[in-house]
Design a protein around this motif. Structure first.
Motif, short mmCIF file in Angstrom:
data_model
loop_
_atom_site.label_atom_id
_atom_site.label_comp_id
_atom_site.label_asym_id
_atom_site.label_seq_id
_atom_site.Cartn_x
_atom_site.Cartn_y
_atom_site.Cartn_z
N PRO A 163 0.83 -1.21 0.00
CA PRO A 163 0.00 0.00 0.00
C PRO A 163 0.86 1.26 0.00
O PRO A 163 1.89 1.32 0.66
N ARG A 164 0.42 2.26 -0.75
CA ARG A 164 1.23 3.46 -0.96
C ARG A 164 0.62 4.72 -0.35
O ARG A 164 1.33 5.58 0.14
N MET A 165 -0.70 4.84 -0.42
CA MET A 165 -1.32 6.04 0.16
C MET A 165 -2.79 5.78 0.45
O MET A 165 -3.38 4.81 -0.04
N ILE A 166 -3.37 6.67 1.26
CA ILE A 166 -4.78 6.60 1.61
C ILE A 166 -5.41 7.97 1.40
O ILE A 166 -4.77 9.00 1.63
N ARG A 167 -6.65 7.96 0.92
CA ARG A 167 -7.42 9.18 0.75
C ARG A 167 -8.85 8.95 1.23
O ARG A 167 -9.35 7.83 1.16
N PHE A 168 -9.51 10.02 1.69
CA PHE A 168 -10.89 9.95 2.15
C PHE A 168 -11.77 10.82 1.26
O PHE A 168 -11.31 11.82 0.70
N THR A 169 -13.05 10.46 1.16
CA THR A 169 -14.00 11.33 0.48
C THR A 169 -14.26 12.56 1.34
O THR A 169 -14.10 12.51 2.56
N PRO A 170 -14.66 13.68 0.73
CA PRO A 170 -14.88 14.90 1.52
C PRO A 170 -15.89 14.74 2.64
O PRO A 170 -15.78 15.40 3.68
N ASP A 171 -16.89 13.85 2.46
CA ASP A 171 -17.87 13.65 3.52
C ASP A 171 -17.38 12.69 4.61
O ASP A 171 -18.07 12.47 5.61
N GLY A 172 -16.18 12.11 4.42
CA GLY A 172 -15.57 11.26 5.44
C GLY A 172 -16.14 9.86 5.54
O GLY A 172 -15.77 9.11 6.45
N ARG A 173 -17.02 9.46 4.62
CA ARG A 173 -17.68 8.17 4.73
C ARG A 173 -16.88 7.02 4.12
O ARG A 173 -17.10 5.86 4.48
N PHE A 174 -16.00 7.33 3.19
CA PHE A 174 -15.28 6.27 2.48
C PHE A 174 -13.79 6.59 2.42
O PHE A 174 -13.38 7.76 2.42
N MET A 231 -2.73 9.07 -6.21
CA MET A 231 -4.19 8.99 -6.15
C MET A 231 -4.74 10.25 -5.50
O MET A 231 -4.21 10.71 -4.50
N GLU A 232 -5.81 10.81 -6.07
CA GLU A 232 -6.46 11.98 -5.49
C GLU A 232 -7.96 11.92 -5.73
O GLU A 232 -8.42 11.41 -6.75
N VAL A 233 -8.72 12.48 -4.79
CA VAL A 233 -10.17 12.60 -4.89
C VAL A 233 -10.49 14.03 -5.32
O VAL A 233 -9.91 14.99 -4.80
N SER A 234 -11.42 14.18 -6.28
CA SER A 234 -11.83 15.52 -6.69
C SER A 234 -12.49 16.24 -5.52
O SER A 234 -13.05 15.62 -4.61
N ARG A 235 -12.46 17.57 -5.54
CA ARG A 235 -12.96 18.35 -4.41
C ARG A 235 -14.45 18.16 -4.17
O ARG A 235 -14.93 18.31 -3.04
N ASP A 236 -15.20 17.84 -5.24
CA ASP A 236 -16.63 17.61 -5.07
C ASP A 236 -16.93 16.18 -4.63
O ASP A 236 -18.10 15.83 -4.39
N GLY A 237 -15.89 15.32 -4.51
CA GLY A 237 -16.06 13.96 -4.05
C GLY A 237 -16.67 13.01 -5.05
O GLY A 237 -17.01 11.88 -4.72
N LYS A 238 -16.78 13.44 -6.31
CA LYS A 238 -17.43 12.61 -7.33
C LYS A 238 -16.48 11.66 -8.05
O LYS A 238 -16.93 10.66 -8.62
N TYR A 239 -15.18 11.98 -8.06
CA TYR A 239 -14.25 11.21 -8.87
C TYR A 239 -12.95 10.91 -8.13
O TYR A 239 -12.50 11.69 -7.28
#
Length: 364
Positions: A193-204, A251-259
C-alpha cells in the motif's frame, strides 16, 4: 466579483538543475500554470499547506521546513527542524496547526512534531518505529511508511506501510503529544500500500496499492470505541496485460467527491473512476496514456475539469482537460519543463476583502 486566485507549489528533487519549491500561478478556468519563482530548499519531496492557509510545510534533507505563505502566495522561510530519524517522505498537519506528522520511508518511523503559534516547527513530541517483515522479500520486506494521513475527524492518524502491507491507525492524544495504536488494516499480501485518501464527507476511504495495482475501497466510521473500516471493493488501476511491469503511484479525490484519479508508473497512465455517493463503489470512467514517464504525482484542479501529471523521469508537468460525459481526457497546451518533479499542492489565495480584513486585524 473577484476571480478566485490559486497558486501551485511543486516540490522537486534537487540533484540536478532544480533548486527547490517552484511556485506557479494557476488559471483554473483555462487549465494553465505559469511559473513565477523558485524557493531554495534541499529535495522537497512532499509538502502540504495548513488548514488556515498561512503556512507550508515541506520535507527537506535536513528534516522538515516551515514557510509563511504571503498574501500573493510567495513563501518566506520560518525554520527547519530535524525529525529525530532518517529522511522523511510525507507530511500532514492537523486543522488546528498543533502538530506536524511525518512518515519515514527509509526507517519505517512515524514522527509527531509540535508546532508553535507562529507556524514554526518545534521539537519532536513522539516517534514510533514500525517493526516486522513484509511479504516481498526481494523488495519491500522491511517497514516503509509511504504516507501519513489524518482521518476526517482528526482523531486518528493513518500510517500506510508499504513494507508490511499494512495501514496502522494511531489514536492521537493532542494534549500529551502522543500516538497510540488503535487498529491495523492488513492489506493483501504483496500489495505494498502506498497512500490513503478519504471522500470529503468522510464516509469512504481508498487505499492505493503499488505492487498489485489495486485500489481498496473501505467504508469508514469514527465511533467512540475507535475507527471502523470495512473493505467494500477492490478494483484494478491498469489492464490485465499491463500488470507485470507497472506500479500504481498516485491517487487523489476531486474536491466535489465525485471522482477518484489514479496514476500508474510503467503503464504511464491515469485512470479516472466515478465514486458512488451512497455505496462508495468505484466505476471506471476512462483511462489513457499521459505521454510521459513515471507520473509520480497528480493534482486535480479545483473546478474538476483539469488535472496535471508530474512526470518525474521525463522532467515535465502535463495538463489535461477531462470530458466526463464523453469519457476521455486530452492533453492541453505544451508540457512545462521542470527537473524531477515529485509533489504538488494547489492552494487558494485569500480574496482582496480577506486581505483587507487581515490587515485591519494586524493594525488593531
Amino acid at each position: 466579483m473577484n476571480k478566485e486566485r490559486y497558486v501551485a507549489y511543486v516540490g522537486t528533487y534537487t540533484h540536478g538543475t532544480s533548486v527547490g519549491i517552484h511556485i506557479f500561478d494557476v488559471d483554473v478556468e483555462e487549465g494553465n500554470m505559469t511559473e513565477r519563482k523558485v524557493i531554495p530548499i534541499n529535495n522537497p519531496s512532499h509538502l502540504t499547506v495548513s488548514a488556515n492557509g498561512g503556512f507550508l510545510y515541506s520535507i527537506a534533507d535536513e528534516g522538515v521546513a516551515a514557510f509563511k505563505i504571503l498574501p500573493d502566495g510567495d513563501l518566506e522561510m520560518i525554520n527547519e527542524k530535524w525529525i529525530g530519524g532518517m529522511r522523511g517522505c510525507y507530511v500532514d498537519v492537523d486543522r488546528e496547526n498543533r502538530y506536524l506528522f511525518v512518515g519515514g520511508y527509509h526507517d519505517g518511523r512515524v514522527t509527531m512534531m509540535r508546532l508553535n503559534k507562529d507556524g514554526s516547527i518545534g521539537d519532536v513530541a513522539d516517534g514510533i518505529f514500525h517493526t516486522g517483515m513484509g511479504s516481498i522479500a526481494d523488495r519491500n520486506y522491511r517497514p516503509h511508511v509511504n504516507c501519513v494521513k489524518l482521518t476526517p475527524q482528526q482523531r486518528f492518524l493513518c500510517a500506510v506501510d508499504g513494507g508490511l502491507d499494512q495501514v496502522k491507525i494511531y489514536q492521537i492524544d493532542y494534549g500529551k503529544g502522543k500516538l497510540k495504536i488503535a487498529d491495523i488494516l492488513r492489506d493483501h499480501l504483496k500489495s505494498s500500500p502506498r497512500m490513503i485518501r478519504f471522500t470529503p464527507d468522510g464516509r469512504f476511504a481508498f487505499v492505493l496499492c503499488e505492487e498489485c495495482n489495486d485500489v481498496d475501497v473501505y467504508s469508514y466510521l469514527c465511533t467512540p470505541q475507535g475507527p471502523e473500516f470495512e473493505r467494500l471493493q477492490t478494483i484494478s488501476t491498469v489492464k490485465e496485460e499491463e500488470q507485470r511491469n507497472c506500479g500504481a503511484v498516485s491517487m487523489e479525490v476531486s474536491r466535489d467527491g465525485k471522482y477518484l484519479f489514479c496514476s500508474n508508473a510503467g503503464a504511464n497512465s491515469v485512470i479516472i473512476y466515478s465514486i458512488n455517493p451512497q455505496s462508495g463503489e468505484l466505476v471506471k470512467v476512462c483511462d489513457s496514456k499521459i505521454s510521459g514517464d513515471y507520473p509520480k504525482s497528480i493534482a486535480i484542479f479545483p473546478d474538476g475539469q483539469h488535472f496535471v501529471s508530474l512526470n518525474h523521469d521525463t522532467n515535465e508537468i502535463m495538463t489535461f482537460h477531462v470530458n466526463y460525459e464523453k469519457k476521455y481526457f486530452l492533453m492541453k497546451g505544451k508540457p512545462i519543463i521542470i527537473d524531477q518533479p515529485n509533489c504538488i499542492y494547489i492552494h487558494k489565495l485569500p480574496q482582496n476583502a480577506e486581505l483587507e480584513q487581515n490587515a485591519e486585524l494586524e493594525i488593531g
